[in-house]
Write a protein that holds these residues in place. Sequence first.
Motif, short mmCIF file in Angstrom:
data_model
loop_
_atom_site.label_atom_id
_atom_site.label_comp_id
_atom_site.label_asym_id
_atom_site.label_seq_id
_atom_site.Cartn_x
_atom_site.Cartn_y
_atom_site.Cartn_z
N HIS A 506 0.85 -1.19 0.00
CA HIS A 506 0.00 0.00 0.00
C HIS A 506 0.89 1.24 0.00
O HIS A 506 1.92 1.29 0.67
N MET A 507 0.43 2.26 -0.75
CA MET A 507 1.21 3.49 -0.91
C MET A 507 0.88 4.47 0.24
O MET A 507 -0.27 4.79 0.48
N SER A 508 1.93 4.93 0.91
CA SER A 508 1.74 5.90 1.98
C SER A 508 2.18 7.30 1.57
O SER A 508 2.18 8.21 2.39
N TYR A 509 2.57 7.47 0.29
CA TYR A 509 3.01 8.77 -0.21
C TYR A 509 1.92 9.34 -1.12
O TYR A 509 1.09 8.60 -1.67
N ASN A 510 1.95 10.68 -1.29
CA ASN A 510 0.99 11.28 -2.21
C ASN A 510 1.47 11.13 -3.66
O ASN A 510 2.60 10.72 -3.92
N LYS A 511 0.61 11.47 -4.60
CA LYS A 511 0.88 11.22 -6.02
C LYS A 511 2.07 12.01 -6.52
O LYS A 511 2.91 11.50 -7.27
N SER A 512 2.17 13.28 -6.12
CA SER A 512 3.29 14.11 -6.61
C SER A 512 4.63 13.56 -6.16
O SER A 512 5.61 13.56 -6.90
N PRO A 524 8.74 -1.97 4.11
CA PRO A 524 7.99 -3.19 4.38
C PRO A 524 7.29 -3.18 5.75
O PRO A 524 6.27 -3.86 5.92
N LYS A 525 7.80 -2.44 6.69
CA LYS A 525 7.20 -2.47 8.04
C LYS A 525 5.81 -1.82 8.05
O LYS A 525 4.94 -2.25 8.78
N GLY A 526 5.62 -0.81 7.20
CA GLY A 526 4.33 -0.13 7.23
C GLY A 526 3.51 -0.29 5.96
O GLY A 526 2.28 -0.21 5.99
#
Length: 859
Positions: A506-512, A524-526
């Motif tokens: 799962h992506m925890s960063y924004n698109k930009s 991998p931890k989060g």
Amino acid sequence: MGSLFRSEEMALCQLFLQSEAAYACVSELGELGLVQFRDLNPDVNAFQRKFVNEVRRCDEMERKLRYLEKEIKKDGIPMLDTGESPEAPQPREMIDLEATFEKLENELREVNQNAEALKRNFLELTELKHILRKTQVFFDESVPTVYKSSGATYSSSKYRRYPQMADNQNEDEQAQLLGEEGVRASQPGQNLKLGFVAGVILRERLPAFERMLWRACRGNVFLRQAMIETPLEDPTNGDQVHKSVFIIFFQGDQLKTRVKKICEGFRATLYPCPEAPADRREMAMGVMTRIEDLNTVLGQTQDHRHRVLVAAAKNLKNWFVKVRKIKAIYHTLNLFNLDVTQKCLIAECWVPLLDIETIQLALRRGTERSGSSVPPILNRMQTFENPPTYNRTNKFTKAFQALIDAYGVASYREMNPAPYTIITFPFLFAVMFGDLGHGAIMALFGLWMIRKEKGLAAQKTDNEIWNIFFGGRYIIFLMGVFSMYTGLIYNDIFSKSLNIFGSHWHMSYNKSTVMENKFLQLNPKGDYEGAPYPFGMDPIWQVANANKIIFHNAYKMKISIIFGVIHMIFGVIMSWHNHTYFRNRISMIYEFIPQLVFLLLLFFYMVLLMFIKWIKFAATNEKPYNEACAPSILITFIDMVLFNTPKPVPEKCEVYMFLGQHFIQVLFVLVAVGCIPVMLLAKPLLIMQARKQANEEVQPIAGATSDAETGGVSNGGSHGGGGGHEEEEELSEIFIHQSIHTIEYVLGSVSHTASYLRLWALSLAHAQLAEVLWTMVLSIGLKQEGWVGGVVLTCVFAFWAILTVGILVLMEGLSAFLHTLRLHWVEFQSKFYKGQGYAFQPFSFDAIIENGAAGTDAE
């Protein structure tokens, strides 16, 4: 089922046939194709054997059939091929066949000779027609020439000159042609007449011909030439040739003789050409009439020839089969011996043990066909010769068996690698070629050849490349299917991935941030769910530009070593089956066991370390089992073999992966090193001791020393057939052989393990090439918009498809095929396969006719 894993048990038999029934019996055995005859007359010249005259007659009939076939092919007449194989004719039918072929050949040769004579006559008349037509143009172009002498002027048609003297330089050419004395002699009342010859010559010889005339006649002749526009047919070979008409003017008999000799040297054809225009016209009319008559006769001759060839084409294939069968039978009968009474033929042959009853039934049928009352006798003989190797195959296993036999035909009754190769060969190929799209292309091509195999096989083309592809159609199909499977495991289809189950990251960063930062990595931890992907590789790795190759390298390198070690261990286990079957107790204890222990304690232990590392260490774990504390398997293995002290590890990390690892590694290395002198010395020393004991005893105890213990191979008892009863080897040779074998195995274990890394290297190269083609070719078309984008995409897609099939499927497929072949021949088969046998080559009409047809097509 046992014959699938080992070659068939063979028996050497002696065959007694009555002379009258021998032909029919051998004919039945040829249809059966299960008997390999031995030559009982090796010292007898081929021209001194009993049936040499019959073989010569067959050769003559075959020559006549080849002549008929050449003429039929020249006319483009289709030959009827029903696909059926007629039975071998009876000996008395040979006379009828010879008479038929003799009649056809004589008739065809006579027709060809007549046609050639008519064509030659037609060619001469056609050339004469062109000469008369062209020379008439030359004569029509002539103009009157006026000579002046003593104040008088003469202008008369009798002084008319030919066009060679009718231009602006008339006087110079006249002086050159007639000479100064001739010009002075041109007085009134004197008629200086020029002679001429006319003919035709090949157009390419004309420049040299003209130069030779100028030099030999010193410029005292004049040549005029004109091209014949339409090519003429050469009656000898039927080729189209281009010729030119020429006419040569000269004065005097000496020049005439010289000109004719030059024409003869250049193979120019001279024709009579009348001087008077009326005579020329009359001759031209006669020539045209004769040409029309010749055309009619030529058409009738060609029709008759065509009818003869069409009638022969209907039976030509069957005639070829019959003649080749007769020739094969008599050639086989020449291998037999005659008994003292000259009424019985004796033969020796190798036969599969399971087919003896079938062979006896065939012999009985042959005896009944011949009308003989004496039944044939088939006796099994005892022999110490090594029998031929015979592996039964079908259309599916034939190609895999051919791969094995290309390395070397298996020794008699040793383990056959072909059944295992059916699985391991396409699988190892697929590890290197893993791509769902490319594998589908290959599988569909193989499936198409399998579905259309009857029609494709009936074409019988002589294209070697196509025959190789068609012969390996089942291999191609399996390689494609396995490549599709590994492509799903790699989640790779034309360098892209399938998102079937959804990513477990799962992506925890924004698109930009994701779009701008090319070196962004997920934690991998989060960002990882903690559950592995259901099947194959997570599609998120397809967009991981920073560490995609690093991850794939680590994964593919390890699975290459795992598959390689398992493959080599399986090869060593196969040698145990050989030692057990041949009852070679010494080799089983002092070769197989040390080899297996050496391989397990070093290389299989390295494989176990990989699994331990995968299970115990993870990025989500805490120290000492997180990714920072994970040791390098390669460094661990090198330290283990060299007894190196492990390097210091980071804080809170452990040096070893499990309790007692150091002790186990030292023990494994010591035991593995201890296996080397066992492999090197145990077997030669035991053989030496056994021979010494046998020599000391006055009466050796029967059975005290087996063939295996004295360095031979035992094939007795239940294993049937002829065993390998060989002379005892010298002890020095045994020591040398064992030393080479041991050194090869020990060093080969290291090099062969490293050799399996080619699975990783070619897989990585294939994936990168596919990605380059997508990025640099197809993506250009996908970025275009509008109707222009549609046109561009069509062109770009065509180019991308050609490169994909040509480079990634054909060239990369061939590369992966060759590397897979090497892994089987060297790394796998060297552990158990000797390949020192010779193939079983039965007397079979099918094989003889197929080889004969292939030879005829090649000619």
